[in-house]
Scaffold this active site. Structure first.
Site, PDB file in Angstrom:
ATOM      1  N   CYS A  75       0.958  -1.221  -0.018  1.00 35.47           N
ATOM      2  CA  CYS A  75       0.031  -0.026  -0.072  1.00 35.47           C
ATOM      3  C   CYS A  75       0.835   1.075  -0.056  1.00 35.47           C
ATOM      4  CB  CYS A  75      -0.906  -0.016   1.303  1.00 35.47           C
ATOM      5  SG  CYS A  75      -1.570   1.431   1.515  1.00 35.47           S
ATOM      6  N   GLU A  76       0.588   2.297  -1.105  1.00 34.32           N
ATOM      7  CA  GLU A  76       1.510   3.353  -1.065  1.00 34.32           C
ATOM      8  C   GLU A  76       1.123   4.403   0.254  1.00 34.32           C
ATOM      9  OE1 GLU A  76      -1.054   6.189  -4.292  1.00 34.32           O
ATOM     10  OE2 GLU A  76       0.281   4.655  -4.980  1.00 34.32           O
ATOM     11  N   HIS A  78       0.898   3.471   3.524  1.00 33.46           N
ATOM     12  CA  HIS A  78       1.437   3.132   4.754  1.00 33.46           C
ATOM     13  C   HIS A  78       2.451   2.073   4.648  1.00 33.46           C
ATOM     14  CE1 HIS A  78      -2.927   4.120   5.699  1.00 33.46           C
ATOM     15  NE2 HIS A  78      -2.305   4.640   6.717  1.00 33.46           N
ATOM     16  N   GLN A 116      -5.082  -0.555  -4.832  1.00 23.55           N
ATOM     17  CA  GLN A 116      -5.698  -1.665  -5.509  1.00 23.55           C
ATOM     18  C   GLN A 116      -6.181  -1.059  -6.766  1.00 23.55           C
ATOM     19  OE1 GLN A 116      -7.235  -4.757  -3.221  1.00 23.55           O
ATOM     20  NE2 GLN A 116      -8.725  -5.080  -4.854  1.00 23.55           N
ATOM     21  N   HIS A 144      -6.050  -6.125   2.845  1.00 23.54           N
ATOM     22  CA  HIS A 144      -5.142  -5.148   2.941  1.00 23.54           C
ATOM     23  C   HIS A 144      -4.690  -4.846   4.483  1.00 23.54           C
ATOM     24  CE1 HIS A 144      -5.425  -2.866  -0.891  1.00 23.54           C
ATOM     25  NE2 HIS A 144      -6.606  -4.024  -0.897  1.00 23.54           N
ATOM     26  N   CYS A 146      -3.302  -2.726   6.115  1.00 20.54           N
ATOM     27  CA  CYS A 146      -3.324  -1.330   6.755  1.00 20.54           C
ATOM     28  C   CYS A 146      -4.607  -1.179   7.162  1.00 20.54           C
ATOM     29  CB  CYS A 146      -3.170   0.003   5.545  1.00 20.54           C
ATOM     30  SG  CYS A 146      -4.234  -0.435   4.199  1.00 20.54           S
TER      31      CYS A 146
END
Length: 188
Positions: A75-76, A78, A116, A144, A146
């Protein structure tokens, strides 16, 4: 580049109040730097390299589907992992690509810092570009970290995204066939 990433991880450990020179952490900055480079290796790949010439002429004009392609991304927001499966289909129009190339295209884009929604679109556009097909469909379902490890901590949450191009977008029967086929249990 590995050295600067390694130095950054060392600083993170210090900022967390850890001793990066203790036995258990002594080699962690280097391992973490190499791991991050591996996890983001998609930045150093191109579509041409991934395809490696595996585009073939074909008279087939029926749907080609590759289901259950496992994917691992970060995930960009976190830098935490998301893990899932991609289902990719296309309607050939004179050419097909090697089966493994579909999975390699998924990996190339997944191995970048991502959300995503963008990952799904990038895969679809790449398949469209290399096949010139009459349509492309990509469906991804992922979990995810996060959402699971921090914040709302919802352990059973999943995210689904889809991108439909060409005939998959304009023809509901084609779209429905794809969605039905990816939900059909495997015979294996």
């Amino acid at each position: 580049m590995t050295e600067s990433i390694q130095a950054a991880y060392r600083q993170i450990l210090l900022d967390l109040g850890e001793d990066p020179d203790r036995e258990g952490l002594k080699d962690t900055p280097g391992r973490a730097a190499r791991a991050m480079q591996y996890l983001t290796r998609g930045y150093h790949q191109t579509l041409d390299e991934v395809l490696n010439g595996a585009v073939f002429s074909s008279d087939n004009d029926e749907m080609v589907i590759v289901r259950n392609i496992e994917l691992y991304s970060l995930c960009e927001h976190h830098l935490l992992p998301f893990i899932g499966r991609a289902h990719v289909a296309y309607l050939p129009d004179g050419k097909v690509i090697g089966l493994s190339k579909v999975a390699r295209i998924v990996d190339m884009y997944a191995r970048r810092l991502q959300i995503q929604e963008n990952l799904t679109r990038q895969i679809a556009l790449a398949i469209q570009e290399v096949t010139g097909g009459r349509g492309v469909a990509v469906y991804i379902n992922a979990r995810h970290m996060c959402m699971m490890m921090r914040g709302v901590e919802k352990q059973n949450s999943e995210m689904s995204t889809s991108v439909m191009l060409g005939d998959f977008r304009s023809n509901h029967k084609t779209r429905d066939e794809f969605l039905q086929l990816i939900r059909t249990p495997s015979a294996y």
